[in-house]
Design a protein around this motif. Structure first.
Motif, PDB file in Angstrom:
ATOM      1  N   ALA A 118       0.886  -1.091  -0.081  1.00  0.00           N
ATOM      2  CA  ALA A 118       0.178  -0.007   0.078  1.00  0.00           C
ATOM      3  C   ALA A 118       0.598   1.433  -0.109  1.00  0.00           C
ATOM      4  O   ALA A 118       0.197   2.159  -0.101  1.00  0.00           O
ATOM      5  CB  ALA A 118      -0.851   0.005   1.221  1.00  0.00           C
ATOM      6  N   GLY A 119       2.291   0.778   0.152  1.00  0.00           N
ATOM      7  CA  GLY A 119       3.019   2.177   0.108  1.00  0.00           C
ATOM      8  C   GLY A 119       3.373   2.760   1.446  1.00  0.00           C
ATOM      9  O   GLY A 119       3.936   3.760   1.471  1.00  0.00           O
ATOM     10  N   SER A 120       3.084   2.219   2.403  1.00  0.00           N
ATOM     11  CA  SER A 120       3.198   2.512   3.947  1.00  0.00           C
ATOM     12  C   SER A 120       4.428   1.800   4.174  1.00  0.00           C
ATOM     13  O   SER A 120       5.023   0.779   3.964  1.00  0.00           O
ATOM     14  CB  SER A 120       1.991   2.086   4.924  1.00  0.00           C
ATOM     15  N   ILE A 121       5.481   2.775   5.277  1.00  0.00           N
ATOM     16  CA  ILE A 121       6.602   2.365   5.499  1.00  0.00           C
ATOM     17  C   ILE A 121       6.339   1.178   6.650  1.00  0.00           C
ATOM     18  O   ILE A 121       5.292   1.254   7.424  1.00  0.00           O
ATOM     19  CB  ILE A 121       7.501   3.485   6.208  1.00  0.00           C
ATOM     20  N   VAL A 122       7.187   0.182   6.263  1.00  0.00           N
ATOM     21  CA  VAL A 122       7.128  -1.119   7.284  1.00  0.00           C
ATOM     22  C   VAL A 122       7.734  -0.929   8.616  1.00  0.00           C
ATOM     23  O   VAL A 122       9.036  -0.602   8.646  1.00  0.00           O
ATOM     24  CB  VAL A 122       7.514  -2.385   6.544  1.00  0.00           C
ATOM     25  N   GLN A 123       7.164  -1.400   9.831  1.00  0.00           N
ATOM     26  CA  GLN A 123       7.611  -1.337  10.965  1.00  0.00           C
ATOM     27  C   GLN A 123       7.997  -2.942  11.298  1.00  0.00           C
ATOM     28  O   GLN A 123       7.355  -3.664  11.242  1.00  0.00           O
ATOM     29  CB  GLN A 123       6.833  -0.888  11.849  1.00  0.00           C
TER      30      GLN A 123
END
Length: 220
Positions: A155-160
């Motif tokens: 989704a383009g969100s930065i992964v934690q």
């Protein structure tokens, strides 16, 4: 003792300083210093495991391999804990003493169902797994060492990247080992050495009992 070192990209997360991989190197360096009488082997893994060094008393070589290990050396990324444990089990020779240890150093980021299936067989073979968790439950974003950008999901969100303590506790518990979350190096090494030394004492006692033979005929 086989050390299985996680080289997945998530080990570059800096929720522990300077980052997870560097903290693991610090741990291994001190452990080698305090394990001069033990033969050490090294496995590195990400999406697949590799036997970097078989069991040896050459601790200087082991340290050199650890210092040079980088995630970008492994083409397949992931956290294949089950495969790493399986390789460690097969690397022990059949005539090795009953009590054998794998030291698994990882953030356990990906849940590995295959690892849990393997645990009963490891315990039956006398292989104990000490798990060392590196990271925090809150986690941290991870930069790709090649691109320098943060990993993102679809989704383009930065992964934690988060420490998976549940899996590492299960692996340790079901093989008779111990789970250690890496914080202070001295405390972690002391805990690891305590487990290994107790195991070696049991092995010595077992061998002492098995060496006793009767040289007298039974009276009837």
């Amino acid at each position: 003792l086989y050390i299985a070192l996680d080289l997945s990209i998530s080990m570059l997360a800096d929720d522990v300083k300077p980052n997870r991989l560097e903290k693991a190197r610090m741990l291994i360096r001190q452990l080698l210093d305090e394990s001069q009488n033990d033969r050490i082997g090294l496995i590195v893994f990400a999406g697949h495991p590799y036997l970097q060094m078989p069991l040896s008393n050459d601790h200087a070589a082991a340290l050199m391999y650890v210092q040079q290990a980088r995630p970008e050396q492994l083409f397949t990324q992931g956290t294949a804990i089950g495969e790493a444990l399986s390789l460690g089990a097969s690397a022990f020779l059949k005539y090795e003493r009953k009590y054998k240890t794998i030291l698994l150093i990882t953030d356990g980021e990906d849940h590995d169902a295959e690892a849990e299936k393997l645990l009963p067989a490891l315990r039956e073979k006398g292989i104990m797994v000490i798990t060392v968790g590196i990271g925090t439950p809150a986690g941290s974003p991870v930069k790709d060492p090649v691109t320098g950008s943060y990993k993102k999901d679809d989704a383009g969100s930065i992964v934690q990247s988060r420490l998976n303590e549940a899996l590492l506790k299960t692996i340790a518990d079901k093989t008779g080992g111990r789970y250690i979350r890496l914080s202070g190096i001295d405390d972690a090494v002391s805990s690891i050495r305590g487990v290994i030394d107790n195991m070696e004492q049991y092995a010595f006692e077992d061998e002492t009992l098995s060496d006793r033979e009767s040289y007298f005929q039974d009276r009837k």
